[in-house]
Design a protein around this motif. Structure first.
Motif, short mmCIF file in Angstrom:
data_model
loop_
_atom_site.label_atom_id
_atom_site.label_comp_id
_atom_site.label_asym_id
_atom_site.label_seq_id
_atom_site.Cartn_x
_atom_site.Cartn_y
_atom_site.Cartn_z
N ILE A 50 0.26 -1.01 -0.22
CA ILE A 50 0.30 0.42 -0.41
C ILE A 50 0.95 1.52 -0.22
N GLN A 51 0.72 2.10 -1.24
CA GLN A 51 1.57 3.43 -1.13
C GLN A 51 3.35 3.13 -1.42
N ASN A 52 3.86 1.31 -1.74
CA ASN A 52 5.41 1.10 -1.89
C ASN A 52 5.67 0.65 -0.34
N ILE A 53 4.57 0.30 0.38
CA ILE A 53 5.15 -0.11 2.06
C ILE A 53 4.45 -1.08 1.88
N PRO A 54 5.00 -2.02 2.20
CA PRO A 54 4.58 -3.90 2.29
C PRO A 54 3.86 -4.01 3.31
N VAL A 55 2.74 -4.92 3.03
CA VAL A 55 1.70 -4.50 4.31
C VAL A 55 1.36 -6.19 4.70
N ALA A 56 1.65 -7.06 3.60
CA ALA A 56 1.34 -8.16 3.85
C ALA A 56 2.27 -9.46 2.90
N TYR A 57 1.58 -10.79 3.02
CA TYR A 57 2.61 -12.03 2.06
C TYR A 57 2.04 -12.60 2.10
N LEU A 58 1.58 -13.41 0.99
CA LEU A 58 0.97 -14.92 0.72
C LEU A 58 1.94 -15.34 -0.23
N GLY A 59 2.09 -16.40 0.97
CA GLY A 59 2.93 -17.93 -0.39
C GLY A 59 1.78 -19.21 -0.40
N ILE A 60 1.47 -20.00 -1.42
CA ILE A 60 0.45 -20.79 -2.02
C ILE A 60 1.65 -21.98 -2.77
N LEU A 61 1.51 -22.97 -2.12
CA LEU A 61 2.15 -24.31 -2.66
C LEU A 61 1.51 -24.88 -3.33
#
Length: 141
Positions: A50-61
Motif C-alpha cells: 500500500i503506497q509502496n509499503i509492504p503490508v502483507a504476504y501470501l505463499g501458495i504451494l
C-alpha cells in the motif's frame, strides 16, 4: 498492489519486515530464504503493498499427486496495524484465482486452532472446516 516475489534481497527484506510485524516466526537470513524460494518451482510468494509499503504476504504451494490436485495457502501474514481491513481476504481470493489459473481442483488452508481471525476469514470465504479427518504430524530433522 500485489507483486510476485522477484528473488531480490530487497523484496525478501520486505517479507521479513511483514513477518516481524505479524507472526515473528521466520528464523533465516534473506540469502537462505531467497535460495529456498528459488529452488521450489511449485511455490509462489506474493507481497501486498500500500503506497509502496509492504503490508502483507501470501505463499501458495501447488501440488498434484495421486490424492490431491490444487494449491495450499501456505501463509497469509498481515502486519498488525493493517489487520481487519480486508487485506487477508483479498489475498485469499487472489490465491484462489491463482489456483484456478493452474487448473487445480481444490484450494486448502491450514490454520492454527487458536488463530480465530484467520479461521473466520476462511469460513467467510466459503472454505469448509475438515478438522475431524486429518492430523498434522511434524518432526524436526
Amino acid at each position: 498492489m500485489i507483486k510476485e516475489f522477484d528473488g531480490s534481497q530487497k523484496m525478501m527484506e520486505d517479507i521479513i519486515y511483514i513477518d516481524n510485524r505479524s507472526f515473528k516466526d521466520i528464523n533465516a537470513s534473506t540469502d537462505e530464504l531467497c535460495e529456498r524460494i528459488a529452488k521450489n518451482k511449485q511455490y509462489q510468494l506474493f507481497v501486498k503493498y500500500i503506497q509502496n509499503i509492504p503490508v502483507a504476504y501470501l505463499g501458495i504451494l501447488y501440488m498434484s499427486n495421486l490424492h490431491y490436485d490444487g494449491a495450499w495457502v501456505d501463509l497469509i501474514a498481515v502486519v498488525e496495524e493493517h489487520r481487519n481491513k480486508g487485506i487477508g481476504k483479498e489475498l485469499l481470493k487472489f490465491a484462489e484465482n491463482k489456483a484456478k489459473e493452474k487448473k487445480g481442483t481444490v484450494i486448502t488452508g491450514l490454520v492454527r486452532k487458536d488463530n480465530f481471525s484467520s479461521s473466520t476469514m476462511f469460513l467467510k470465504s466459503d472454505f469448509k472446516s475438515n478438522e475431524k479427518d486429518f492430523i498434522l504430524y511434524l518432526k524436526d530433522i
